[in-house]
Design an enzyme around this catalytic site. Structure first.
Site, PDB file in Angstrom:
ATOM      1  N   HIS A 111       6.094   0.397   2.703  1.00 14.88           N
ATOM      2  CA  HIS A 111       5.740  -0.376   3.898  1.00 14.88           C
ATOM      3  C   HIS A 111       6.554   0.132   5.077  1.00 14.88           C
ATOM      4  O   HIS A 111       7.776   0.294   4.978  1.00 14.88           O
ATOM      5  CB  HIS A 111       6.023  -1.860   3.667  1.00 14.88           C
ATOM      6  CG  HIS A 111       5.351  -2.778   4.630  1.00 14.88           C
ATOM      7  ND1 HIS A 111       5.629  -2.782   5.982  1.00 14.88           N
ATOM      8  CD2 HIS A 111       4.388  -3.732   4.438  1.00 14.88           C
ATOM      9  CE1 HIS A 111       4.886  -3.698   6.576  1.00 14.88           C
ATOM     10  NE2 HIS A 111       4.126  -4.286   5.674  1.00 14.88           N
ATOM     11  N   ASP A 169       1.062  -6.815  -0.910  1.00 10.41           N
ATOM     12  CA  ASP A 169      -0.317  -6.690  -1.377  1.00 10.41           C
ATOM     13  C   ASP A 169      -0.357  -6.489  -2.888  1.00 10.41           C
ATOM     14  O   ASP A 169      -1.153  -7.116  -3.593  1.00 10.41           O
ATOM     15  CB  ASP A 169      -1.022  -5.513  -0.687  1.00 10.41           C
ATOM     16  CG  ASP A 169      -1.168  -5.718   0.802  1.00 10.41           C
ATOM     17  OD1 ASP A 169      -1.613  -6.807   1.207  1.00 10.41           O
ATOM     18  OD2 ASP A 169      -0.841  -4.803   1.567  1.00 10.41           O
TER      19      ASP A 169
END
Length: 389
Positions: free
Chosen positions: A289, A330
């Protein structure tokens, strides 16, 4: 003034990086002074000081333009907000660590915190039966659209009225996802609708997921909600703008890419799936990320609370071993839903309900700013027609 302070047209154009027609336009607008050349009355000279000032101004403008373009994609902060920030690899809701809040807070409590409210929850019970639809997503869209069509604009409304509307709107979306009007905490209502016992470990895991994804700074859906709110639109309209944006495959729909990757790993083996993707310069969805170079703390906090299924555990281990990348929220959200045997739409539904709390908070804050979000476009199309022709 010395002659050296005046320069010929070709020199002025070179310094400005423009053609002679543009130089003449600057002269006509009074931005560059002009005088006859004393050595050749047929030629003109241009004030070097004016040209230098205009060159500097253009350079600053280009730099600002470059900053603005860069800010549109994970760039510099462009909008002041008191709601959420990422700092030092941690996520904070109004200064409070979101990971700690997930330990014992409900989505309703976090929603009040995000919008700056305090005290007891504000809810109305006169909610209509949720709309029918072939899917959770269809019901969610219909529920918010129905409210957006009738709710009054938020601009100028009293804070208490907006607080009640905000709480009710979150309930309306939850009803649509659950398929019925319910009472009690949102995580328990979703747990019951999805076959998990209210108050049990499954319900608590759902609660944690909701809190961890309630807001994430100025993400695409939050920005969309703020744009809508800046026009004075209702909270429902702003939330609907957020939901529409969340549906994209680069936002809330990203979970589907993670699911595809996990299925590949299950079918052909985790390391084989990773190697094949890397060999074709393809991403590993659900890992790495940009805002969390040392790992997404939301994912770490969630994965500590359950044992992923065997295939997801193997994928986690393989990605860490092959690339060193750590999972994002996610992946963790999908793995948790897989562990609880929830339906395919559950990850998106959890995102939508949780983020609705954030969208509403952003909408209220933007309304308090009372400014319209209206950036300018940098035109790159065909040459403009001559208006005087």
């Amino acid at each position: 003034m010395k002659l050296a302070d005046w320069i010929p047209a070709d020199d002025a154009c070179a310094r400005l990086g423009v053609r002679s027609q543009t130089l003449y336009a600057y002269v006509s607008r009074g931005r560059v002074s002009v005088r006859p050349d004393p050595n050749d009355p047929r030629r003109s000279l241009y004030r070097a000081e004016d040209v230098a000032a205009l060159t500097a101004r253009k350079s600053r403008s280009r730099k600002l333009s470059e900053v603005a373009v860069g800010a549109m994609s994970w760039g510099e902060p462009v909008l002041a907000s008191e709601i959420t920030t990422v700092s030092g690899g941690r996520l904070y809701y109004r200064g409070r660590d979101a990971i700690r809040l997930a330990e014992d807070q409900t989505l309703e409590a976090v929603a009040r915190l995000l919008r700056g409210g305090h005290g007891a929850a504000l809810k109305r019970t006169d909610r209509p039966k949720p709309p029918e639809g072939p899917s959770i997503r269809a019901r969610a869209y219909a529920a918010l659209a129905g409210r957006a069509a009738v709710d009054p604009p938020a601009r100028g409304r009293a804070p208490l009225a907006l607080a009640v509307e905000a709480a009710t709107l979150l309930d309306v979306l939850t009803d649509a996802v659950a398929g019925s009007v319910g009472g009690g905490a949102i995580h328990n209502r979703l747990a019951f609708a999805w076959g998990q016992g209210p108050g049990g470990p499954g319900a608590d895991l759902i609660r944690r997921m909701l809190v961890l994804v309630a807001d994430h700074e100025l993400n695409a859906s939050a920005f969309a909600a703020r744009v809508a709110a800046s026009t004075g639109a209702s909270l429902a309209a702003s939330a609907l703008a957020g939901l529409a944006t969340l549906s994209g495959p680069r936002h809330g729909g990203a979970v589907e890419a993670v699911r595809d990757f996990a299925n590949e790993a299950s079918e052909r083996g985790a390391r084989e799936a990773i190697t094949a993707r890397l060999a074709h310069d393809r991403a590993l969805p659900g890992f790495g990320h940009q805002l969390y170079p040392d790992g997404d703390p939301r994912a770490a906090a969630l994965l500590e609370r359950f044992e992923p299924t065997a295939s997801y555990a193997r994928l986690l281990e393989a990605v860490a071993g092959e690339t060193g990348l750590k999972p994002t929220i996610d992946f963790a959200l999908l793995a948790a839903c897989k562990r609880l045997k929830l339906g395919r739409e559950a990850p998106f539904a959890l995102f939508a309900v949780a983020r609705c709390a954030g969208w509403i908070a952003h909408a209220i804050e933007q309304g308090q700013a009372d400014t319209l979000i209206r950036p300018r476009a940098r035109y790159t199309g065909p040459a403009l027609e001559d208006a005087g022709g």
